[in-house]
Design a protein around this motif. Structure first.
Motif, mmCIF file in Angstrom:
data_model
loop_
_atom_site.group_PDB
_atom_site.id
_atom_site.type_symbol
_atom_site.label_atom_id
_atom_site.label_comp_id
_atom_site.label_asym_id
_atom_site.label_seq_id
_atom_site.Cartn_x
_atom_site.Cartn_y
_atom_site.Cartn_z
ATOM 1 N N UNK A 1 -105.184 30.345 32.929
ATOM 2 C CA UNK A 1 -104.670 29.028 32.914
ATOM 3 C C UNK A 1 -104.422 28.460 34.105
ATOM 4 N N UNK A 2 -103.930 29.204 35.064
ATOM 5 C CA UNK A 2 -103.398 29.000 36.390
ATOM 6 C C UNK A 2 -104.612 28.699 37.117
ATOM 7 N N UNK B 1 -93.445 28.578 27.028
ATOM 8 C CA UNK B 1 -94.061 28.298 28.228
ATOM 9 C C UNK B 1 -95.580 28.311 28.288
ATOM 10 N N UNK B 2 -96.243 29.245 27.564
ATOM 11 C CA UNK B 2 -97.803 29.282 27.518
ATOM 12 C C UNK B 2 -98.222 28.155 26.669
ATOM 13 N N UNK B 3 -97.605 27.326 25.806
ATOM 14 C CA UNK B 3 -97.794 26.098 24.822
ATOM 15 C C UNK B 3 -98.066 24.936 25.945
ATOM 16 N N UNK B 4 -96.872 24.835 26.541
ATOM 17 C CA UNK B 4 -96.640 23.825 27.730
ATOM 18 C C UNK B 4 -97.710 23.845 28.772
ATOM 19 N N UNK C 1 -100.647 21.327 29.644
ATOM 20 C CA UNK C 1 -101.008 20.637 30.789
ATOM 21 C C UNK C 1 -102.348 20.996 31.310
ATOM 22 N N UNK C 2 -102.987 22.054 30.949
ATOM 23 C CA UNK C 2 -104.369 22.325 31.172
ATOM 24 C C UNK C 2 -105.325 21.261 30.514
ATOM 25 N N UNK C 3 -104.790 21.111 29.409
ATOM 26 C CA UNK C 3 -105.696 19.966 28.485
ATOM 27 C C UNK C 3 -105.508 18.690 29.361
ATOM 28 N N UNK C 4 -104.244 18.230 29.802
ATOM 29 C CA UNK C 4 -103.978 16.922 30.374
ATOM 30 C C UNK C 4 -104.705 16.791 31.716
ATOM 31 N N UNK C 5 -104.846 17.632 32.460
ATOM 32 C CA UNK C 5 -105.511 17.827 33.644
ATOM 33 C C UNK C 5 -107.110 17.639 33.561
ATOM 34 N N UNK C 6 -107.429 18.599 32.655
ATOM 35 C CA UNK C 6 -108.901 18.457 32.330
ATOM 36 C C UNK C 6 -109.450 17.104 31.947
ATOM 37 N N UNK C 7 -108.942 16.525 31.312
ATOM 38 C CA UNK C 7 -109.100 15.116 30.569
ATOM 39 C C UNK C 7 -108.862 14.006 31.817
ATOM 40 N N UNK C 8 -107.785 14.214 32.588
ATOM 41 C CA UNK C 8 -107.715 13.266 33.672
ATOM 42 C C UNK C 8 -108.728 13.542 34.859
ATOM 43 N N UNK C 9 -109.189 14.534 34.952
ATOM 44 C CA UNK C 9 -110.280 15.050 36.007
ATOM 45 C C UNK C 9 -111.455 14.159 35.421
ATOM 46 N N UNK D 1 -94.671 17.254 31.559
ATOM 47 C CA UNK D 1 -95.176 18.680 31.260
ATOM 48 C C UNK D 1 -94.588 19.674 32.072
ATOM 49 N N UNK D 2 -94.692 19.063 33.283
ATOM 50 C CA UNK D 2 -94.220 20.278 34.445
ATOM 51 C C UNK D 2 -92.513 20.440 34.370
ATOM 52 N N UNK D 3 -92.069 19.426 33.995
ATOM 53 C CA UNK D 3 -90.607 19.251 33.992
ATOM 54 C C UNK D 3 -90.038 20.399 32.819
#
Length: 394
Positions: A56-57, A113-116, A120-128, A149-151
């Motif tokens: 994920x990272x 942690x993994x769920x969040x 975040x991964x999904x959010x970043x992918x959509x935003x990209x 989500x980072x918080x």
């Protein structure tokens, strides 16, 4: 031009070579895998969690800079490493029993942690994808959502670390005269060592030399600071009675702020530290042992000024010791040549700190403090290698 039958034969021949090469490689791997020591349950958990989070990272590093920014990605990388390390530490401190309630709580934090991280991964992918289509307004909203989500991610990571810090560690058990004799001579580091803020590019076990190598870098835990990297904490409880903990360190101080320490560690705001450090001396450097305590974020340091000035070309060997006498802790040092044995008379007392009801664990670290120096030739202190040769508790 080759006839078709000849070309076909060449292709078959090539495929056979590729297939045989693959089979040979597979056989070699299976033999190697069968011969290497089996990972413990806790090490297996660490490897699985590190791999799961690492995938994920990797995606976030490749796609996330537009949405998150470079610094948040660096901070997120630290949190990912910390969660994997702390999950393993939780397992170790529950003696490898992954079915009990205590470990289940740690596993629950890891799942949060993994769920969040997945969100975040999904959010970043959509935003990209939106950014690629020119959706600037949507990108702003995505950044706000990613920030929230980072918080959550940081909060879960910190909660897991705090829970691990408060766990009752398994006690050290006396074996003859010693409770612990760590010689750093195995192929892998003892799994009871937990690395706080790991930086795998700046530490290594050196079994042939029987040393733990840590390369200094900027980082400090003094008072309001909490940026120290590669803090090796032994997750075992020290004896209730009086004890002595010692280590040997080899380092060549090159400038102000280079240093190495032996500590008793509860957390970044509560610890004892005996060390050898490059203190400021005008534009020069003063090499001195010291003994510091920090309680509830307030530090008190006593320096033993040996009037040793300037950098050294060859590593100096210094032995460091903390001894417990009731509620008092005494910091000691002994400067010797190389592998020379330390006579009891060679130990010099730096200071005594009184710390009632203190429950620190053995810890090792090396750093450049904040990295800022007072010099006409350099604005930052250089990285240096620090080698810890043994740790004993008696």
């Amino acid at each position: 031009m080759s006839p078709p039958s000849q070309a076909k034969n060449v292709n078959v021949h090539t495929l056979l070579i590729v297939a045989l090469t693959f089979i040979c490689a597979l056989v070699i791997w299976l033999v190697y895998d069968s011969l290497r020591p089996a990972a413990s349950a806790c090490e297996a958990i660490f490897q699985q969690s590190e791999m799961q989070l690492g995938v994920k990272l990797h995606v976030l590093k490749n796609q996330g800079e537009i949405v998150l920014g470079r610094q948040p990605i660096a901070e997120l990388t630290e949190k990912v490493q910390a969660v994997a390390v702390n999950l393993k530490a939780c397992c170790v401190m529950h003696s490898g029993d992954t079915d009990n309630r205590g470990f289940a709580q740690c596993q629950s934090r890891f799942n949060q942690f993994t769920t969040s991280l997945t969100q975040l991964e999904s959010q970043v992918s959509n935003a990209t994808q939106l950014h690629a289509k020119g959706g600037e307004s949507a990108l702003v909203e995505a950044r706000q959502a990613a920030s929230a989500l980072l918080e959550d991610i940081y909060s879960v990571s910190d909660k897991l670390e705090n829970e691990v810090n408060t766990l009752s560690a398994p006690p050290l058990v006396r074996n003859g005269e010693l409770f612990l004799s760590e010689q750093f001579e195995g192929e892998g580091i003892n799994e009871r060592w937990r690395i706080i803020r790991p930086d795998n590019d700046r530490w290594m076990l050196q079994p042939s030399e029987k040393t733990l190598l840590i390369v200094t870098q900027p980082g400090s835990q003094v008072e309001a600071n909490d940026s120290l990297r590669n803090v090796f904490v032994l997750n075992q409880a020290l004896p209730q009675e009086d004890f002595v903990v010692e280590t040997k360190v080899a380092l060549a101080i090159q400038h102000q702020k280079n240093g190495a320490s032996l500590g008793l560690w509860e957390n970044a705001d509560n610890y004892l530290e005996v060390g050898y450090f490059g203190f400021s001396h005008g534009y020069n450097v003063r090499r001195s042992p010291f003994f510091r305590k920090e309680l509830r974020g307030k530090a008190h340091l006593v320096e033993e000024n040996l009037n040793q000035h300037g950098r050294v070309k060859e590593p100096e060997t210094i032995h460091l010791r903390i001894s417990k006498q009731g509620n008092k802790y005494l910091g000691w040092y002994a400067l010797v040549q190389g592998d020379e044995a330390v006579a009891e008379s060679a130990w010099k007392l730096i200071a005594t700190h009184a710390v009632p009801n203190f429950n620190g664990k053995v810890a090792l670290w090396a750093s450049n403090d904040d990295g800022k120096v007072y010099s006409t030739t350099a604005s930052e202190t250089p990285e240096i290698p620090v080698e810890f040769g043994y740790v004993i508790v008696k």
